[in-house]
Scaffold this motif. Structure first.
Motif, PDB file in Angstrom:
ATOM      1  N   GLY A  96       0.784  -1.291  -0.121  1.00 11.71           N
ATOM      2  CA  GLY A  96      -0.036   0.102  -0.022  1.00 11.71           C
ATOM      3  C   GLY A  96       0.736   1.320  -0.056  1.00 11.71           C
ATOM      4  O   GLY A  96       0.349   2.401   0.136  1.00 11.71           O
ATOM      5  N   GLY A  97       2.036   1.041   0.031  1.00 11.15           N
ATOM      6  CA  GLY A  97       2.882   2.242   0.008  1.00 11.15           C
ATOM      7  C   GLY A  97       3.596   2.954   1.050  1.00 11.15           C
ATOM      8  O   GLY A  97       4.097   3.627   1.327  1.00 11.15           O
ATOM      9  N   ILE A  98       3.215   2.136   2.240  1.00 10.76           N
ATOM     10  CA  ILE A  98       3.486   2.212   3.651  1.00 10.76           C
ATOM     11  C   ILE A  98       4.959   1.724   3.886  1.00 10.76           C
ATOM     12  O   ILE A  98       4.792   0.342   4.125  1.00 10.76           O
ATOM     13  CB  ILE A  98       2.484   2.126   4.862  1.00 10.76           C
ATOM     14  CG1 ILE A  98       1.162   2.643   4.425  1.00 10.76           C
ATOM     15  CG2 ILE A  98       2.920   2.533   6.253  1.00 10.76           C
ATOM     16  CD1 ILE A  98       0.126   2.470   5.115  1.00 10.76           C
ATOM     17  N   GLN A  99       6.048   2.288   4.216  1.00 11.41           N
ATOM     18  CA  GLN A  99       7.122   1.817   4.408  1.00 11.41           C
ATOM     19  C   GLN A  99       7.440   1.459   5.833  1.00 11.41           C
ATOM     20  O   GLN A  99       7.124   2.120   6.695  1.00 11.41           O
ATOM     21  CB  GLN A  99       8.459   2.658   3.870  1.00 11.41           C
ATOM     22  CG  GLN A  99       8.475   3.173   2.296  1.00 11.41           C
ATOM     23  CD  GLN A  99       9.145   4.437   2.157  1.00 11.41           C
ATOM     24  OE1 GLN A  99       9.420   4.994   3.044  1.00 11.41           O
ATOM     25  NE2 GLN A  99       9.144   4.811   0.721  1.00 11.41           N
ATOM     26  N   PRO A 100       7.972   0.147   6.123  1.00 16.41           N
ATOM     27  CA  PRO A 100       7.977  -0.241   7.426  1.00 16.41           C
ATOM     28  C   PRO A 100       9.171   0.825   8.087  1.00 16.41           C
ATOM     29  O   PRO A 100       9.836   1.113   7.477  1.00 16.41           O
ATOM     30  CB  PRO A 100       8.453  -1.624   7.383  1.00 16.41           C
ATOM     31  CG  PRO A 100       9.116  -1.705   5.800  1.00 16.41           C
ATOM     32  CD  PRO A 100       8.245  -0.864   5.045  1.00 16.41           C
ATOM     33  N   VAL A 101       9.086   0.664   9.705  1.00 15.00           N
ATOM     34  CA  VAL A 101      10.042   1.493  10.158  1.00 15.00           C
ATOM     35  C   VAL A 101      11.116   0.716  10.704  1.00 15.00           C
ATOM     36  O   VAL A 101      10.634  -0.184  11.701  1.00 15.00           O
ATOM     37  CB  VAL A 101       9.294   2.281  11.489  1.00 15.00           C
ATOM     38  CG1 VAL A 101      10.504   2.970  12.253  1.00 15.00           C
ATOM     39  CG2 VAL A 101       8.370   3.322  11.023  1.00 15.00           C
ATOM     40  N   VAL A 102      12.263   0.832  10.309  1.00 17.66           N
ATOM     41  CA  VAL A 102      13.389   0.110  11.187  1.00 17.66           C
ATOM     42  C   VAL A 102      14.186   0.702  11.664  1.00 17.66           C
ATOM     43  O   VAL A 102      15.125   1.720  11.131  1.00 17.66           O
ATOM     44  CB  VAL A 102      14.124  -0.915   9.684  1.00 17.66           C
ATOM     45  CG1 VAL A 102      15.129  -1.697  10.506  1.00 17.66           C
ATOM     46  CG2 VAL A 102      13.116  -1.433   8.855  1.00 17.66           C
ATOM     47  N   THR A 103      14.476   0.523  13.043  1.00 19.62           N
ATOM     48  CA  THR A 103      15.496   1.314  13.702  1.00 19.62           C
ATOM     49  C   THR A 103      16.654   0.267  14.071  1.00 19.62           C
ATOM     50  O   THR A 103      16.609  -0.701  14.462  1.00 19.62           O
ATOM     51  CB  THR A 103      14.834   1.438  15.234  1.00 19.62           C
ATOM     52  OG1 THR A 103      13.554   2.259  15.010  1.00 19.62           O
ATOM     53  CG2 THR A 103      15.831   2.291  16.003  1.00 19.62           C
TER      54      THR A 103
END
Length: 317
Positions: free
Chosen positions: A66-73
């Motif tokens: 859906g175009g929502i990029q995952p947050v990777v810390t």
């Protein structure tokens, strides 16, 4: 009598031994039951964990589609490793220039360091010398304790846009210049988005302004072989220059707006003009080169003053 007493003792001993065996058997049965229960509990927990992992994976894939990029810390160890890789030093200010391959990152670094592309100690440039590995360059002017980093272009690596920031360890830099040439891409948006998360100051810069303006002039009918008078050439140049500036600013504004990001200035520069500014010459044709250099210097000085104040407060305590 003695025989009877011996028989009774033997019977008692046998009965005692039978009780011990029964207790031992019961204990063994209890252990087996406990082991089975623990195994069942562990199996159930494993199933639940797999279920959670799959749910997280499915949710991440759904968002990505859906175009929502995952947050990777990054972890603490990853941050330390990234700092070692870039040779990070607390007494220096670390500028990274990132973006899509072919945007002119190496040439801009050379200009900001007061060097031409052909000078000794300059960053390698050209199609066949595209940066594939992070390159570190000290500043030629000792008055400014800066280090410049040429980050591999996104187009040279098989890394998705949303992974480019973490894969290159951009979270350890003090300031990031997002450089683009022809068009503002999703990679640029991803870099800016992650910089906001890490509170890293950013500067959007469009390079090769002189080339683009000449191209606009050609589109408007200019031919360098024609004997046009100087006044007509100047007027055409000014018209093309203004058109290029307006189109660039509007394009970046639209891209940021579409990505639900706040408006941000774009600096339009040419490397030749930037070199003249760095060498403290006053170029005849300039757009944002002077302001960009001043803003970068001010950014570094502000960060350094902040660090000095923090160090002084720590010493005082």
């Amino acid at each position: 009598m003695e025989a009877q007493q011996a028989a009774m003792q033997a019977a008692a001993a046998a009965q005692e031994q039978a009780k011990k065996l029964e207790v031992a058997a019961n204990e063994e049965k209890r252990k087996v039951t406990a082991t089975q229960e623990a195994a069942n509990t562990s199996k159930k927990a494993a199933k639940e964990e797999v279920k959670v992992v799959n749910a997280v994976k499915e949710e991440a894939e759904r968002k990505l589609k859906g175009g929502i990029q995952p947050v990777v810390t990054p972890t603490h160890q990853e941050v330390l490793a990234a700092k070692r890789r870039v040779q990070y030093r607390e007494d220096l200010f670390h500028f990274a220039i990132a973006g899509v391959a072919g945007g002119g990152k190496s040439s801009l670094i050379n200009a900001l360091r007061g060097l031409r592309d052909e000078d000794i100690r300059s960053a390698a440039t050209g199609v066949t010398q595209t940066t594939l590995n992070l390159a570190r360059y000290g500043n030629s002017n000792a008055e400014y304790p800066y280090v410049w980093y040429d980050i591999p272009g996104a187009g040279t690596l098989k890394i998705p846009d949303w992974q480019y920031f973490n894969a290159q360890g951009l979270y350890v830099f003090d300031c990031i210049i997002v450089l683009f040439d022809n068009r503002f891409t999703m990679t640029d948006i991803a870099i800016l988005t992650n910089c906001r998360r890490f509170k890293i100051p950013t500067y959007i810069v469009r390079s090769k302004a002189d080339q683009h303006i000449r191209n606009v002039m050609k589109d408007m009918g200019y031919d360098s072989d024609d004997d046009e008078n100087e006044d007509q050439k100047k007027k055409l140049y000014q018209t093309a220059r203004q058109q290029f500036i307006q189109q660039t600013r509007q394009s970046v504004k639209d891209n940021l707006e579409n990505a639900n990001m706040p408006e941000q200035r774009v600096y339009i520069v040419s490397n030749e003009t930037m070199l003249s500014v760095v060498k403290k010459k006053r170029p005849k044709k300039f757009i944002d080169e002077i302001e960009l250099l001043n803003d970068l210097v001010e950014e570094a000085q502000t960060r350094r003053a902040h660090r000095d104040a923090e160090a002084a407060a720590t010493t005082k305590d």
